[in-house]
Each structure stands twice: as structure tokens, then as C-alpha cells.
Enzyme design. Structure first.
Site, short mmCIF file in Angstrom:
data_model
loop_
_atom_site.label_atom_id
_atom_site.label_comp_id
_atom_site.label_asym_id
_atom_site.label_seq_id
_atom_site.Cartn_x
_atom_site.Cartn_y
_atom_site.Cartn_z
N HIS A 136 0.92 -1.08 0.05
CA HIS A 136 -0.24 -0.03 0.17
C HIS A 136 0.72 1.32 0.02
O HIS A 136 0.33 2.32 -0.31
CB HIS A 136 -0.87 -0.03 1.39
MN MN Z 1 -3.89 -6.77 3.56
#
Ligand code: MN
Length: 541
Positions: A136
Site C-alpha cells: 500500500h
Molecule cells: Mn492486506
């Protein structure tokens, strides 16, 4: 099955990081995994390597200088100041500035970069870094427990040697950071299987399939709660086979996020240890160099189980593994059954109930079928050695020239990314990867406020203080006390209260550095006294 040469990256210091009491991301799980791998006597069957820690320079081949500089010095005490009250770099509760955050990043990123180098050198067939997989992390900010995107850094390293990299992501969350980094190129195909719908990070529909040269090379497989082994296999195998066929990758990177397992604290699928590991077995059979990375996973005893089992799969010894756990330091955690297993539970598979599984599979296969086939890269062999060796910049072991080349390559990558950004900024706001919302005062587009979804709550959080009712009108303007000093021909930042700015000494403004950066907005100058001139001073502080 034939033998594979396996490299396994591990740094014992990784388990000591702590993101805070009650925080679900526990770096300790890497240590527990290692202990279990060791208890199963796997350490003497592979190359055990302590990765060289990633340098800040290496990190800037993807991340901005200012973000890396920030991470390198932030502490729990200075976080409020250095993040401009949580509006930059670290937002919301997901990414605390924990003690040792940068050390943790150097290990995680170092492992993935070293794994990529080792694979590129041809010394091993499979390289493992369970401390990596932090998919992320964005170019200029942390997200979803990820600070530095080790995957992007590893893939950039692979691209020095290989013409095409296939990235596959089986974490329960969308691999948004990696997708974003390679959204406009056809040299990296990203393929993410993830839960979609009121779930972090809120991206990853099948309409998002890449842009420009990269159109069609971002594959998204959005799924619903309760995904079982059988359903997962029925979608993973045909889609990944098709990726192999149309893209003909020279190397595969598999992010093995373990929050897709049944019973995960933050995940919502119903996949067993064997269903998860099937992905590793399937890719190992393809006879292409393979990198295995960690990722999410919040029921930590199951994380340790699955990554241990997947290490055995990499070695091809999974059939010889005793399901009864051997004694290990954390043995009591694995009760009451003390077995190497993650069983399924009785939740319903919503993907099958409404037929969405078949629809999603068909759409993905159509997208892949529309691609022209493997891009024919220049008809000469891809060099087996790294780019630097091939061009004669360094011999093995010549650290200095290697570092110099690293720096030049990092600068080059930055240039490419900056160009990509400029190109993107010409287009309308609706292609922005983040969720921008227009402020009420739409006349001033700079004052639109920003939201981010939280991985903890799966709710949108406002990251602009203007949007918080209790902090309405708080200005985002950072006044500089900078004065020009004739003696030193430098700007000296003076503050009556240096501690208030997280400063130990008087900061010195880096004028040549700022000029080199072209005076771009947002560049941090030494001493952290920059004026954020995008924001007007509305004097309400
Ligand atoms: Mn995850």
C-alpha cells in the site's frame, strides 16, 4: 518435482519493531515464522541471508526525497509537527510513527531489493522475503500499515535485468501502491485478487486496467466475503495462466498477504492454508524465477503457519512436512491443536451465491485476451548480469562505483516518475488515484479537501484539518523565521523555540539543493522551515 535453489532473507532485528500496543500489524510475526521454519529444519536446505539494509538513496528510486527524509528522522515525539498535524506523510491511525520505523523499513525494503538482485544474478530460482510485501505504500505517503514500498523497489531492481515482470497479489486488500507505480507501463503486469466493497483501500475495480502504454496491463479481480479454496482456485488458475500466456513474463513476484486466510482479524475470505499455498505451488511449476513476499496477515499464528508451509512449498518438501508442530519457542501460541493448518469456517461464499465469480473471471479473461501478446523486446538476449555489470560500470565487490551507479539510476527513475506525474496532472481530477472531494468553496480548487480510507475501520477519514469540525479554519501555513546570513551566504532558520519545530539546532536552508529541485512546491528544506505556499494564511490560528 525438481529441486529449486532457494534464498531466504531474514534479519533478526525485524521482530523487535513494535507499532504500538493493540496495533494489529505485528512485525513480530516474521520472527515467529522464522522460528517455525527453523524448527522444521528448513534452514539448512536453502541459502539463509541477512539482507543488506536499503539505503535512503535506494528508497528514492520510487519515493520522494522529502518523504524518505521525513521517515528517516520522525519519532513518536516529533510526528505531530513533522506531518503537519497528520496531513502529510502519515495520515490517520493506520500508520503511527513508531519507534524504529525507519530501521524496520530498511530491513523490509533491503530484503526485497536483495532478493531481486539475487534472482537477477541467476544464483537462485526462488527468493523469499517474508518481511516484505508492503503493497500500500505510496510515492509520498504511508498507507495501510505500509511505509516504504519494498515491492516497487524490488521490481525496479528486476527491470534492470528483465524485460517483463509479472506481479501477483493474493492479499485480501487491493495492491494499490504497486499498481499505481506501474500503471502506465507494459513492462510490469500487476494482477491483484482482493476483497472489494466498503473495504480498504477502496480501489481495484475491473474498470481500472492501466493507462497509456500500460492499458490492459493492470488486472484487478474484485471479490466478496467468504471466498473458499475451490472458488479461489477456479479464478486464480485461469487468470494467472492467461497472464503467463499473453505477457510471457521473465520473472514473477508473488505477494503472499496472509489476511486472505480464514479467520483473519481484518480479512473476510475463507481460504485455508493449503488453498493459499496452492498459489505458490502453481507458480513454482511454471519454471520462471520467482520472488515470494509477505504482506498483510493479522491473526499472527496463522500467518506464521502459512508462510512456514509456503517456504516448504518453495523447497518442494511440503509432502514431507509433519502436520504436528515441532517444539518451538512459541509453541503454546499454536494450541489447542498444535498443528500446521488453517481450517475453513462456515461462512457463506457470496461470490458463488450471486454468480459474480463467473462474471469477474470472464471480464478479466476478456481484458487479457484483448492484449496484443508478449511485447517483442529488442531481439537480443537480456543480459544475465545486472545492468551495471553489463555496461562495465562495476565489477563484483566494487562498492563505490556501484553506489554511484545506484544514485544515477535512482535519479533516472525519479525523472521518469516526475514526467509521468506531469503527464497525469494535465488530465481531469476524476483519474486521480486518491479520493479527492471538492470543497464547498469550489472557486478555490486548492482548498478541496482530501479523504483516505482507513485499513482499521474501512471508513473514509478526512485528512485535511479544514474538514474537521473542531479544527475549522486552522491554517495550513508554516511560517519561516528564515533570515539571510551575509557571513555564511546562507539562509539561517531561526526560531525562538526550536523544540516546537522538532529541531535540536538552528537549521540551515539548503539553497543549492532547493534550486536543483527546481523550487518544486513541498520540498522540505533542512530545519523543516519551509513555507507551504499552496496554502494561504487565513490568520485564524
Ligand atoms: Mn492486506
Amino acid at each position: 518435482m525438481s529441486k529449486r535453489r532457494v534464498a531466504y532473507y531474514y534479519d533478526g532485528d525485524v521482530g523487535f519493531s513494535h507499532m504500538g500496543l493493540g496495533h494489529p500489524m505485528k512485525p513480530h510475526r516474521i520472527r515467529i515464522t522464522h522460528d517455525l521454519v527453523s524448527a522444521y529444519d528448513m534452514l539448512d536446505k536453502m541459502h539463509i541471508l541477512r539482507p543488506k539494509r536499503a539505503s535512503p538513496e535506494a528508497m528514492t528510486s520510487f519515493h520522494t526525497d522529502e518523504y524518505v527524509h521525513f521517515l528517516n528522522r520522525v519519532t513518536p515525539e516529533t510526528a505531530e509537527q513533522l506531518t503537519y498535524h497528520g496531513t502529510r506523510f502519515l495520515m490517520g491511525e493506520d500508520n503511527p510513527a513508531f519507534e524504529g520505523v525507519f530501521d524496520f523499513c530498511t530491513i523490509s525494503a533491503g530484503g526485497s531489493i536483495c532478493a531481486a538482485q539475487r534472482i537477477s544474478s541467476g544464483a537462485v530460482d526462488i527468493a523469499i522475503n517474508w518481511a516484505g510485501g508492503l503493497h500500500h505504500a505510496k510515492k509520498r505517503e504511508a498507507s495501510g500499515f505500509c511505509y516504504i514500498n519494498d515491492i516497487v523497489l524490488g521490481i525496479l531492481e528486476l527491470l534492470r535485468t528483465y524485460s517483463r515482470v509479472l506481479y501477483i497479489d493474493i492479499d485480501c486488500h487491493h495492491g494499490d501502491g504497486v499498481e499505481e507505480a506501474f500503471y502506465t507501463t507494459d513492462r510490469v503486469m500487476t494482477c491483484s485478487f482482493h476483497k472489494f466493497g466498503e473495504y480498504f483501500p477502496g480501489t481495484g475495480t475491473q474498470d481500472d486496467c492501466g493507462r497509456g502504454k500500460g492499458k490492459g496491463y493492470a488486472v484487478n479481480v474484485p471479490l466478496k466475503d467468504g471466498l473458499t479454496d475451490e472458488a479461489f482456485k477456479s479464478i486464480f488458475e485461469p487468470i494467472v495462466s492467461k497472464c503467463m500466456q499473453v505477457f510471457a513474463p521473465s520473472v514473477v513476484v508473488l505477494q503472499c498477504g496472509a489476511d486472505s486466510l480464514a479467520g483473519d482479524k481484518l480479512g473476510c475470505f475463507n481460504i485455508t492454508m493449503h488453498g493459499h499455498a496452492h498459489c505458490v505451488q502453481f507458480l513454482r511449476k511454471q519454471n520462471i524465477p520467482l520472488i515470494l513476499l509477505g504482506g498483510g496477515g493479522y491473526t499472527i499464528k496463522n500467518v506464521a503457519r502459512v508462510w512456514t508451509y509456503e517456504t516448504a512449498c518453495a523447497l518442494g518438501i511440503e509432502d514431507t512436512i509433519d502436520e504436528k508442530l515441532p517444539w518451538n519457542e512459541y509453541f503454546e501460541w499454536f494450541g489447542p491443536r498444535y498443528r500446521l493448518e488453517v481450517p475453513e469456517n462456515n461462512m457463506e461464499d457470496l461470490n458463488v451465491r450471486d454468480g459474480s465469480l463467473d462474471k469477474v473471471r470472464t471480464t478479466a479473461l476478456e481484458q487479457l485476451g484483448a492484449l496484443p501478446g508478449p511485447p517483442s523486446v529488442g531481439m537480443h538476449d537480456v543480459p544475465r548480469e545486472s545492468l551495471g555489470q553489463h555496461l562495465g560500470y562495476w565489477d563484483d565487490g566494487d562498492e563505490n562505483s556501484r553506489n554511484e551507479l545506484d544514485e544515477r539510476l535512482a535519479q533516472y527513475s525519479r525523472l521518469v516518475y516526475n514526467l509521468q506525474e506531469e503527464e497525469e496532472s494535465d488530465e481531469s481530477d476524476d483519474t486521480d488515484p486518491y479520493q479527492w472531494e471538492s470543497d464547498d468553496d469550489s472557486a478555490d480548487r486548492r482548498r478541496r479537501h482530501r479523504t483516505r480510507m482507513s485499513i482499521l475501520t474501512n471508513k473514509h477519514v478526512d485528512v485535511d484539518p479544514d474538514g474537521h469540525p473542531g479544527r475549522k479554519g486552522r491554517r495550513r501555513f508554516f511560517r519561516s523565521d528564515t533570515q539571510w546570513d551575509e557571513t555564511y551566504k546562507r539562509a539561517l532558520a531561526r526560531s525562538a523555540n526550536p523544540e516546537a519545530f522538532g529541531l535540536r539546532t538552528v537549521g540551515i536552508m539548503d539553497i543549492p539543493g532547493a534550486m536543483e529541485r527546481g523550487g518544486r512546491a513541498g520540498s522540505i528544506i533542512e530545519g523543516d522551515m519551509n513555507i507551504d505556499d499552496e496554502w494561504e494564511d487565513n490568520t485564524s490560528l
